[in-house]
Scaffold this motif. Sequence first.
Motif, PDB file in Angstrom:
ATOM      1  N   SER A  77     -10.160  -0.211   0.108  1.00 19.13           N
ATOM      2  CA  SER A  77      -8.876   0.437  -0.112  1.00 19.13           C
ATOM      3  C   SER A  77      -7.807  -0.187   0.769  1.00 19.13           C
ATOM      4  CB  SER A  77      -8.990   1.932   0.181  1.00 19.13           C
ATOM      5  OG  SER A  77      -7.764   2.569  -0.073  1.00 19.13           O
ATOM      6  N   TYR A  78      -6.649  -0.434   0.178  1.00 14.18           N
ATOM      7  CA  TYR A  78      -5.517  -1.017   0.891  1.00 14.18           C
ATOM      8  C   TYR A  78      -4.407   0.021   1.092  1.00 14.18           C
ATOM      9  CZ  TYR A  78      -2.197  -4.749   2.094  1.00 14.18           C
ATOM     10  OH  TYR A  78      -1.303  -5.564   2.732  1.00 14.18           O
ATOM     11  N   GLY A  79      -4.566   1.183   0.451  1.00 13.32           N
ATOM     12  CA  GLY A  79      -3.584   2.250   0.624  1.00 13.32           C
ATOM     13  C   GLY A  79      -3.168   2.862  -0.697  1.00 13.32           C
ATOM     14  N   VAL A 107      -2.529 -12.371  -4.081  1.00 17.35           N
ATOM     15  CA  VAL A 107      -2.073 -12.028  -2.733  1.00 17.35           C
ATOM     16  C   VAL A 107      -1.933 -13.335  -1.956  1.00 17.35           C
ATOM     17  CG1 VAL A 107      -2.566 -10.695  -0.646  1.00 17.35           C
ATOM     18  CG2 VAL A 107      -3.337  -9.838  -2.872  1.00 17.35           C
ATOM     19  N   ARG A 110      -3.708 -13.749   1.284  1.00 12.40           N
ATOM     20  CA  ARG A 110      -5.172 -13.630   1.218  1.00 12.40           C
ATOM     21  C   ARG A 110      -5.676 -14.323  -0.058  1.00 12.40           C
ATOM     22  NH1 ARG A 110      -7.546  -9.316   4.358  1.00 12.40           N
ATOM     23  NH2 ARG A 110      -5.955  -8.140   5.452  1.00 12.40           N
ATOM     24  N   HIS A 113      -8.680 -13.008  -2.011  1.00  9.55           N
ATOM     25  CA  HIS A 113      -8.644 -11.650  -2.548  1.00  9.55           C
ATOM     26  C   HIS A 113      -7.569 -11.521  -3.622  1.00  9.55           C
ATOM     27  CE1 HIS A 113     -10.533 -11.070   1.376  1.00  9.55           C
ATOM     28  NE2 HIS A 113     -11.061  -9.969   0.891  1.00  9.55           N
ATOM     29  N   LEU A 115      -5.162  -8.196  -5.507  1.00 14.40           N
ATOM     30  CA  LEU A 115      -4.757  -6.797  -5.359  1.00 14.40           C
ATOM     31  C   LEU A 115      -4.889  -6.101  -6.706  1.00 14.40           C
ATOM     32  CD1 LEU A 115      -3.423  -4.734  -3.349  1.00 14.40           C
ATOM     33  CD2 LEU A 115      -1.266  -5.327  -4.486  1.00 14.40           C
ATOM     34  N   ARG A 117      -4.217  -2.444  -8.715  1.00 12.54           N
ATOM     35  CA  ARG A 117      -3.552  -1.136  -8.709  1.00 12.54           C
ATOM     36  C   ARG A 117      -4.254  -0.230  -9.707  1.00 12.54           C
ATOM     37  NH1 ARG A 117       1.430  -0.854  -6.225  1.00 12.54           N
ATOM     38  NH2 ARG A 117       2.197  -2.881  -5.558  1.00 12.54           N
ATOM     39  N   HIS A 135      -3.475   3.804  -6.355  1.00 11.93           N
ATOM     40  CA  HIS A 135      -4.430   3.385  -5.328  1.00 11.93           C
ATOM     41  C   HIS A 135      -4.466   1.863  -5.367  1.00 11.93           C
ATOM     42  CE1 HIS A 135      -8.740   3.839  -3.514  1.00 11.93           C
ATOM     43  NE2 HIS A 135      -7.891   3.280  -2.697  1.00 11.93           N
ATOM     44  N   LEU A 136      -4.312   1.257  -4.211  1.00 11.10           N
ATOM     45  CA  LEU A 136      -4.345  -0.201  -4.108  1.00 11.10           C
ATOM     46  C   LEU A 136      -5.650  -0.629  -3.462  1.00 11.10           C
ATOM     47  CD1 LEU A 136      -1.307   0.698  -4.157  1.00 11.10           C
ATOM     48  CD2 LEU A 136      -0.827  -1.435  -3.028  1.00 11.10           C
ATOM     49  N   TYR A 137      -6.261  -1.630  -4.054  1.00 12.30           N
ATOM     50  CA  TYR A 137      -7.502  -2.202  -3.524  1.00 12.30           C
ATOM     51  C   TYR A 137      -7.291  -3.687  -3.278  1.00 12.30           C
ATOM     52  CZ  TYR A 137     -10.011   1.719  -5.743  1.00 12.30           C
ATOM     53  OH  TYR A 137     -10.458   2.953  -6.133  1.00 12.30           O
ATOM     54  N   LEU A 138      -7.859  -4.195  -2.208  1.00 13.00           N
ATOM     55  CA  LEU A 138      -8.025  -5.636  -2.052  1.00 13.00           C
ATOM     56  C   LEU A 138      -9.440  -5.930  -2.507  1.00 13.00           C
ATOM     57  CD1 LEU A 138      -6.316  -6.512   1.340  1.00 13.00           C
ATOM     58  CD2 LEU A 138      -5.585  -7.149  -0.959  1.00 13.00           C
TER      59      LEU A 138
END
Length: 152
Positions: A77-79, A107, A110, A113, A115, A117, A135-138
């Motif tokens: 999770s990135y936020g 990204v 990175r 990786h 991103l 959503r 929800h953001l994931y890397l």
Amino acid sequence: MYFEEIPLGRTRRSCGRTLTEADLVLHAGQTGDFFPHHMDVEFMRQHPFGQRVAHGTLVFSIGVGQGADEINEHAFSYGYDKLRFIKPVFIGDTLTTEFTITEKEDVAKRPGHGLVRERTEVRNQHGHTVLACEHLYLVVRRHALTLEPQQP
């Protein structure tokens, strides 16, 4: 799944979870939020809602937790963005959450990786959306991007 394997539009839905008074009391104790909106029956009888409402952070926690049924060892999770409390949630409401992959991005910082959503919508037993966020994931790429060197 690696970044490349996650399909846009993929949707998953949780099972239901009914909110109890114990949930409100425990959350108040954990957060220190004992506002009368959540804890005082008499105070809320005079309020337009007419009854106690669940903490927004409690609804958020339950909604996000309903998505924790799937482990992806290549993601973290990135936020969260665009978090909104849309409708009140009451003791006795049953919540379900729908998660939909809406966007995938590179990204630059990175290259190994991507991103992802994921639109997250928490609904009550009437099908009304009570909370929404992204929800953001890397997510690790199977093959890192090859980025051109930055010009000075």
